[in-house]
Enzyme design. Structure first.
Site, PDB file in Angstrom:
ATOM      1  N   LYS A 112     -36.514  36.728  -7.781  1.00 45.74           N
ATOM      2  CA  LYS A 112     -37.612  36.087  -8.132  1.00 45.74           C
ATOM      3  C   LYS A 112     -38.931  36.768  -7.651  1.00 45.74           C
ATOM      4  CE  LYS A 112     -36.313  31.308  -7.391  1.00 45.74           C
ATOM      5  NZ  LYS A 112     -36.284  29.765  -6.697  1.00 45.74           N
ATOM      6  N   LYS A 193     -27.480  33.114 -15.419  1.00 48.02           N
ATOM      7  CA  LYS A 193     -27.375  31.493 -14.728  1.00 48.02           C
ATOM      8  C   LYS A 193     -28.303  30.681 -15.593  1.00 48.02           C
ATOM      9  CE  LYS A 193     -29.466  30.347 -11.139  1.00 48.02           C
ATOM     10  NZ  LYS A 193     -29.713  29.974  -9.744  1.00 48.02           N
ATOM     11  N   LYS A 196     -33.249  25.881 -14.120  1.00 46.11           N
ATOM     12  CA  LYS A 196     -34.146  24.797 -14.427  1.00 46.11           C
ATOM     13  C   LYS A 196     -35.494  25.272 -14.613  1.00 46.11           C
ATOM     14  CE  LYS A 196     -33.825  22.673  -9.966  1.00 46.11           C
ATOM     15  NZ  LYS A 196     -33.797  23.734  -8.937  1.00 46.11           N
TER      16      LYS A 196
HETATM   17  P1  TYM Z   1     -31.351  24.883  -6.197  1.00 46.99           P
HETATM   18  O1  TYM Z   1     -32.388  24.028  -6.482  1.00 46.99           O
HETATM   19  O2  TYM Z   1     -31.792  26.168  -7.242  1.00 46.99           O
HETATM   20  O3  TYM Z   1     -30.059  24.381  -7.048  1.00 46.99           O
HETATM   21  C1  TYM Z   1     -29.459  23.217  -6.618  1.00 46.99           C
HETATM   22  C2  TYM Z   1     -28.139  23.235  -6.463  1.00 46.99           C
HETATM   23  O4  TYM Z   1     -27.341  23.358  -7.761  1.00 46.99           O
HETATM   24  C3  TYM Z   1     -26.697  24.578  -7.842  1.00 46.99           C
HETATM   25  N1  TYM Z   1     -27.196  25.191  -9.193  1.00 46.99           N
HETATM   26  C4  TYM Z   1     -25.908  25.686  -9.982  1.00 46.99           C
HETATM   27  N2  TYM Z   1     -24.484  25.385 -10.009  1.00 46.99           N
HETATM   28  C5  TYM Z   1     -24.006  25.844 -10.879  1.00 46.99           C
HETATM   29  N3  TYM Z   1     -24.468  26.500 -12.018  1.00 46.99           N
HETATM   30  C6  TYM Z   1     -25.750  26.693 -12.372  1.00 46.99           C
HETATM   31  N4  TYM Z   1     -26.406  27.483 -13.157  1.00 46.99           N
HETATM   32  C7  TYM Z   1     -26.619  26.293 -11.104  1.00 46.99           C
HETATM   33  N5  TYM Z   1     -28.067  26.309 -11.034  1.00 46.99           N
HETATM   34  C8  TYM Z   1     -28.037  25.653  -9.706  1.00 46.99           C
HETATM   35  C9  TYM Z   1     -27.328  25.272  -6.688  1.00 46.99           C
HETATM   36  O5  TYM Z   1     -26.192  26.375  -6.185  1.00 46.99           O
HETATM   37  C10 TYM Z   1     -27.640  24.437  -5.745  1.00 46.99           C
HETATM   38  O6  TYM Z   1     -26.501  24.033  -4.907  1.00 46.99           O
HETATM   39  N6  TYM Z   1     -31.956  26.821  -1.851  1.00 46.99           N
HETATM   40  C11 TYM Z   1     -31.378  25.901  -2.724  1.00 46.99           C
HETATM   41  C12 TYM Z   1     -31.691  24.355  -2.034  1.00 46.99           C
HETATM   42  C13 TYM Z   1     -31.624  24.228  -0.660  1.00 46.99           C
HETATM   43  C14 TYM Z   1     -29.999  24.078   0.067  1.00 46.99           C
HETATM   44  C15 TYM Z   1     -30.542  23.807   1.499  1.00 46.99           C
HETATM   45  C16 TYM Z   1     -28.690  23.910  -0.460  1.00 46.99           C
HETATM   46  C17 TYM Z   1     -32.345  24.246   0.409  1.00 46.99           C
HETATM   47  N7  TYM Z   1     -31.821  24.023   1.679  1.00 46.99           N
HETATM   48  C18 TYM Z   1     -29.563  23.441   2.508  1.00 46.99           C
HETATM   49  C19 TYM Z   1     -27.849  23.643   0.606  1.00 46.99           C
HETATM   50  C20 TYM Z   1     -28.199  23.300   1.806  1.00 46.99           C
HETATM   51  C21 TYM Z   1     -31.739  25.960  -3.997  1.00 46.99           C
HETATM   52  O7  TYM Z   1     -32.761  26.493  -4.346  1.00 46.99           O
HETATM   53  O8  TYM Z   1     -30.916  25.336  -4.900  1.00 46.99           O
END
Ligand code: TYM
Length: 329
Positions: A112, A193, A196
């Site tokens: 990022k 990957k 969004k």
């Molecule tokens: P975020 O918002 O980027 O994504 C949310 C969840 O979706 C999963 N994900 C995917 N899984 C499979 N294929 C993909 N292409 C894909 N894109 C996203 C992510 O692995 C995630 O599970 N840091 C985290 C949010 C967060 C969090 C937490 C998660 C903040 N605090 C505590 C668990 C526990 C994030 O940016 O996810």
């Protein structure tokens, strides 16, 4: 025995089928037997600039999508991270236990920040806040996609470090990562990957994309020049990715998908793929619009935050006591 489960998604764009397969599907599964906390992580979203009106809209939208996807607020606590102020406070305490080197190694930070002229400090310390999210509830299980594994390893290290310095206190959490679909790839590039935040909307399927848009995006998805529908992530990453999506939406194994499409053409497979995805997303979208127009999301979030705060306050008090903070009274 019931476990504590926590996870969250950033309200930083339209949720994709990657978020659905990698995370939300497992939230829905885990809610029946466990004590669950599913948040919308708005404090994480602002580690990159967010337009206030869009942030507000996206936050409510993600919460409504949780419910529309099958999370039952009577079973799981659904809330906004910023409605539980203990996240920010424990986040700071965790930041002070984190080493610069650990944060510098985070691949998400490297991705990022690479090529950017100015990078916010929040983006750098983000993994410490994520550790606080998990530890605040002493979560046993954290359902996430593959890309969050490294952040979760840091969370485990920080929990261990705290326990070592201040006495046994935190549960060491385990990641819960799906076997198929842990990393759904972009439709225009099988090595990237699905995200969004991609500027190319054709690279992802948003959960709220209309059926005709979904069909169009799949029909234009990049594929190799061969013709075999075979799961082979090294030589056929794009077709393998589409097969994973198919398997997850149709409730089939990869082998069953391969058997069903043996000897068939990519075009027909992509058409069927759009069909199975739409069959899940159409009713989800209908439910989503009902929830948004009913106005119930505000109450769901208030109730979820109230329950979360209770546990969060208890944990934070324990942490502060162990770290040596003078009590308020
Ligand atoms: P975020 O918002 O980027 O994504 C949310 C969840 O979706 C999963 N994900 C995917 N899984 C499979 N294929 C993909 N292409 C894909 N894109 C996203 C992510 O692995 C995630 O599970 N840091 C985290 C949010 C967060 C969090 C937490 C998660 C903040 N605090 C505590 C668990 C526990 C994030 O940016 O996810």
């Amino acid at each position: 025995m019931a476990k504590k489960v926590l996870s969250g998604i950033q309200p930083s764009g339209s949720l994709t089928i990657g978020n659905y397969i990698g995370a939300i599907k497992n939230y829905v599964k885990l809610q029946h037997e466990n004590e669950c906390y599913f948040m919308v992580v708005d404090l994480h979203a602002i580690t990159v600039p967010q337009e206030p009106t869009a942030l507000r809209e996206q936050s409510e939208s993600v919460a409504a999508l949780y419910i529309a996807a099958g999370i039952d607020p009577a079973k799981a606590n659904v809330f906004m991270q910023s409605h539980v102020p203990q996240h920010a406070e424990l986040g700071w305490l965790m930041t002070t236990l984190t080493n610069m080197g650990e944060l510098e190694r985070m691949t998400q930070f490297k991705d990022k920040s690479s090529g950017k002229e100015s990078v916010g400090a929040g983006l750098f310390v983000y993994p410490s806040l994520m550790a606080a999210d998990v530890l605040l509830y002493n979560a046993d299980l954290v359902p996430v996609g593959e890309d969050q594994k490294q952040h979760l390893e840091l969370t485990r290290d920080l929990a261990g470090r705290f326990n070592h310095r201040f006495g046994e206190f935190f549960t060491i959490p385990e990641p819960f990562i799906p076997e198929v679909g842990a990393r759904i790839m972009s439709l225009d590039d099988g090595t990237k990957k699905m995200s969004k935040s991609s500027p190319n909307a054709g690279s992802y399927i948003a959960l709220l994309d209309p059926p005709d848009v979904i069909s169009k995006k799949f029909s234009r998805a990049t594929t190799d020049s061969g013709s075999e529908i075979k799961y082979d992530t090294v030589n056929k990453p794009e077709i393998s990715n589409l097969m994973s999506i198919y398997a997850e939406f149709a409730g089939m194994t990869l082998q069953q998908v391969a058997d069903q499409y043996e000897g068939q053409r990519y075009g027909g497979f992509k058409k069927d793929l759009a069909g199975v995805v739409v069959a899940t997303l159409e009713p989800l979208q209908q439910k989503y619009h009902e929830i948004r127009s009913s106005g119930t999301i505000t109450d769901i979030l208030a109730e979820g935050a109230e329950k979360a705060r209770f546990l969060a306050a208890e944990t934070l008090a324990g942490v502060k006591e162990r770290m040596g903070f003078l009590p308020f009274r």
